[in-house]
Design a protein around this motif. Structure first.
Motif, PDB file in Angstrom:
ATOM      1  N   GLU A   1      12.568   3.732 -10.641  1.00  0.00           N
ATOM      2  CA  GLU A   1      12.794   2.316 -10.928  1.00  0.00           C
ATOM      3  C   GLU A   1      12.953   1.491  -9.652  1.00  0.00           C
ATOM      4  OE1 GLU A   1      13.094  -1.180 -12.882  1.00  0.00           O
ATOM      5  OE2 GLU A   1      12.521   0.770 -13.699  1.00  0.00           O
ATOM      6  N   SER A   2      13.610   2.040  -8.654  1.00  0.00           N
ATOM      7  CA  SER A   2      13.799   1.309  -7.405  1.00  0.00           C
ATOM      8  C   SER A   2      12.458   1.010  -6.741  1.00  0.00           C
ATOM      9  CB  SER A   2      14.687   2.122  -6.451  1.00  0.00           C
ATOM     10  OG  SER A   2      14.832   1.459  -5.216  1.00  0.00           O
TER      11      SER A   2
ATOM     12  N   ARG B   1       5.609  -1.654 -16.232  1.00  0.00           N
ATOM     13  CA  ARG B   1       6.303  -0.370 -16.367  1.00  0.00           C
ATOM     14  C   ARG B   1       7.799  -0.539 -16.188  1.00  0.00           C
ATOM     15  NH1 ARG B   1       2.940   3.105 -12.203  1.00  0.00           N
ATOM     16  NH2 ARG B   1       4.722   4.525 -12.418  1.00  0.00           N
ATOM     17  N   SER B   2       8.187  -1.397 -15.250  1.00  0.00           N
ATOM     18  CA  SER B   2       9.607  -1.635 -15.013  1.00  0.00           C
ATOM     19  C   SER B   2      10.256  -2.345 -16.192  1.00  0.00           C
ATOM     20  CB  SER B   2       9.777  -2.466 -13.740  1.00  0.00           C
ATOM     21  OG  SER B   2      11.139  -2.670 -13.452  1.00  0.00           O
ATOM     22  N   ALA B   3       9.536  -3.309 -16.780  1.00  0.00           N
ATOM     23  CA  ALA B   3      10.079  -4.046 -17.926  1.00  0.00           C
ATOM     24  C   ALA B   3      10.310  -3.126 -19.111  1.00  0.00           C
ATOM     25  CB  ALA B   3       9.131  -5.168 -18.304  1.00  0.00           C
ATOM     26  N   ASN B   4       9.432  -2.161 -19.294  1.00  0.00           N
ATOM     27  CA  ASN B   4       9.599  -1.205 -20.401  1.00  0.00           C
ATOM     28  C   ASN B   4      10.789  -0.291 -20.164  1.00  0.00           C
ATOM     29  OD1 ASN B   4       7.368  -2.178 -21.788  1.00  0.00           O
ATOM     30  ND2 ASN B   4       5.954  -0.774 -20.776  1.00  0.00           N
TER      31      ASN B   4
ATOM     32  N   THR C   1       0.828  -1.209   0.000  1.00  0.00           N
ATOM     33  CA  THR C   1       0.000   0.000   0.000  1.00  0.00           C
ATOM     34  C   THR C   1       0.860   1.256   0.000  1.00  0.00           C
ATOM     35  OG1 THR C   1      -1.787  -1.129   1.179  1.00  0.00           O
ATOM     36  CG2 THR C   1      -1.769   1.270   1.284  1.00  0.00           C
ATOM     37  N   LEU C   2       1.885   1.270   0.831  1.00  0.00           N
ATOM     38  CA  LEU C   2       2.762   2.439   0.915  1.00  0.00           C
ATOM     39  C   LEU C   2       3.567   2.639  -0.363  1.00  0.00           C
ATOM     40  CD1 LEU C   2       3.987   1.984   4.592  1.00  0.00           C
ATOM     41  CD2 LEU C   2       2.570   3.859   3.732  1.00  0.00           C
ATOM     42  N   LEU C   3       4.029   1.540  -0.959  1.00  0.00           N
ATOM     43  CA  LEU C   3       4.795   1.662  -2.193  1.00  0.00           C
ATOM     44  C   LEU C   3       3.921   2.185  -3.334  1.00  0.00           C
ATOM     45  CD1 LEU C   3       6.936  -1.583  -1.939  1.00  0.00           C
ATOM     46  CD2 LEU C   3       7.812   0.763  -1.952  1.00  0.00           C
ATOM     47  N   ASN C   4       2.657   1.802  -3.357  1.00  0.00           N
ATOM     48  CA  ASN C   4       1.752   2.344  -4.363  1.00  0.00           C
ATOM     49  C   ASN C   4       1.588   3.852  -4.193  1.00  0.00           C
ATOM     50  OD1 ASN C   4       0.969   0.288  -6.146  1.00  0.00           O
ATOM     51  ND2 ASN C   4      -0.418  -0.598  -4.650  1.00  0.00           N
ATOM     52  N   ARG C   5       1.527   4.299  -2.942  1.00  0.00           N
ATOM     53  CA  ARG C   5       1.455   5.742  -2.699  1.00  0.00           C
ATOM     54  C   ARG C   5       2.728   6.443  -3.157  1.00  0.00           C
ATOM     55  NH1 ARG C   5       0.295   6.533   3.387  1.00  0.00           N
ATOM     56  NH2 ARG C   5       0.807   8.678   2.789  1.00  0.00           N
ATOM     57  N   ALA C   6       3.865   5.776  -2.913  1.00  0.00           N
ATOM     58  CA  ALA C   6       5.133   6.362  -3.352  1.00  0.00           C
ATOM     59  C   ALA C   6       5.187   6.476  -4.874  1.00  0.00           C
ATOM     60  CB  ALA C   6       6.298   5.519  -2.837  1.00  0.00           C
ATOM     61  N   LEU C   7       4.659   5.470  -5.558  1.00  0.00           N
ATOM     62  CA  LEU C   7       4.661   5.512  -7.026  1.00  0.00           C
ATOM     63  C   LEU C   7       3.762   6.607  -7.571  1.00  0.00           C
ATOM     64  CD1 LEU C   7       4.673   1.750  -8.082  1.00  0.00           C
ATOM     65  CD2 LEU C   7       6.471   3.450  -8.444  1.00  0.00           C
ATOM     66  N   GLU C   8       2.693   6.923  -6.859  1.00  0.00           N
ATOM     67  CA  GLU C   8       1.836   8.028  -7.282  1.00  0.00           C
ATOM     68  C   GLU C   8       2.605   9.342  -7.261  1.00  0.00           C
ATOM     69  OE1 GLU C   8      -1.482   7.983  -4.667  1.00  0.00           O
ATOM     70  OE2 GLU C   8      -2.342   6.127  -5.479  1.00  0.00           O
TER      71      GLU C   8
END
Length: 257
Positions: free
Chosen positions: A63-64, A88-91, A50-57
């Motif tokens: 990439e990390s 997204r990371s693979a691209n 959940t927190l990492l999804n917020r960070a990605l927003e």
């Protein structure tokens, strides 16, 4: 995939050990990311995801964070979340091998086999996940090709150290998928002959296979052999309970499983 139980870990604060407060909501990208890493460290992968999804927003191209997100989400069973981050990371980093593997597995679940096979082509055979390529290719071909073509993809497993059981169990499942009962039993036979040495995961697959193929007595014998060697356990009790129910509990083999 491995599903890990989620738990919310309370923080004890104040003058006594019974004073419980909810953790403060982290602010800023750095705070959110560090909170996610802490949640991962204490095995609270659900909160970490959940927190990492917020960070990605806040930083969608980091990439990390993308790698951490799909790695943890896949472990926790949130494959939809893992697949989005992995794509997204693979691209962004085509040299990665785990990201296309996660995208391919999600495509299998959605029965998009052409997309799955396209992702597998991005994975080097010598990568850390290269050992999985033969079985993934085999199941990608199963819905569209004859049995011999799909089964031929499993051949490299025979030459891999320690992969003989995996070859037999996957060949058995594929033969079941194609309705080739005799061939499936021939694959399960060598495994059944050494039931006391099998891992619980492999043993469970063989037992389910025997049940689907109408071999109830043989399935029960396997449980007895395992119990005689390893003693009574929750695993043995659970398998015994399943085998006492209707055969339909052992689901039909599908390529999307």
């Amino acid at each position: 995939p491995v599903i890990i139980a989620l738990a919310v870990v309370p923080f004890l604060t104040g003058a006594t050990a019974t004073s419980v407060q909810t953790p403060a909501r982290p602010k800023g990208l750095a705070g959110i990311y560090l909170s996610a890493r802490h949640a991962e460290a204490i095995s609270d992968e659900g909160r970490a995801t959940t927190l990492l999804n917020r960070a990605l927003e806040m930083d969608p191209d980091n990439e990390s964070i993308l790698r951490q997100t799909y790695f943890i989400a896949a472990q926790t069973g949130f494959f939809g979340t893992a697949a989005i981050a992995a794509a997204r990371s693979a691209n962004a980093s085509p040299q990665l091998s785990l990201a296309p593997l996660i995208v391919a597995i999600q495509a299998y679940h959605q029965q998009k086999y052409d997309q799955a096979m396209a992702q597998l082509e991005k994975i080097p055979a010598q990568s850390a996940v290269g050992f999985a390529l033969p079985l993934l290719r085999a199941w990608g071909l199963a819905p569209r090709q004859p049995a011999e073509t799909a089964l031929a993809e499993l051949a490299p497993l025979q030459g891999m150290n320690g992969a003989t059981d995996l070859f037999n169990v996957m060949s058995g499942l594929l033969n079941e998928y194609y309705g080739r009962s005799a061939q499936a039993l021939a694959n399960y036979g060598p495994l059944a002959g050494r039931a006391d040495q099998l891992s619980p995961a492999i043993l469970r697959i063989v037992i389910d296979g025997y049940r689907r193929l109408g071999k109830e007595d043989q399935a029960k014998d396997l449980i007895k052999q395992f119990a005689a060697s390893h003693g009574e356990s929750l695993f043995v009790d659970g398998i015994a309970e399943i085998t006492s129910g209707p055969r339909e509990q052992s689901k039909k083999v599908t390529a999307a499983q």
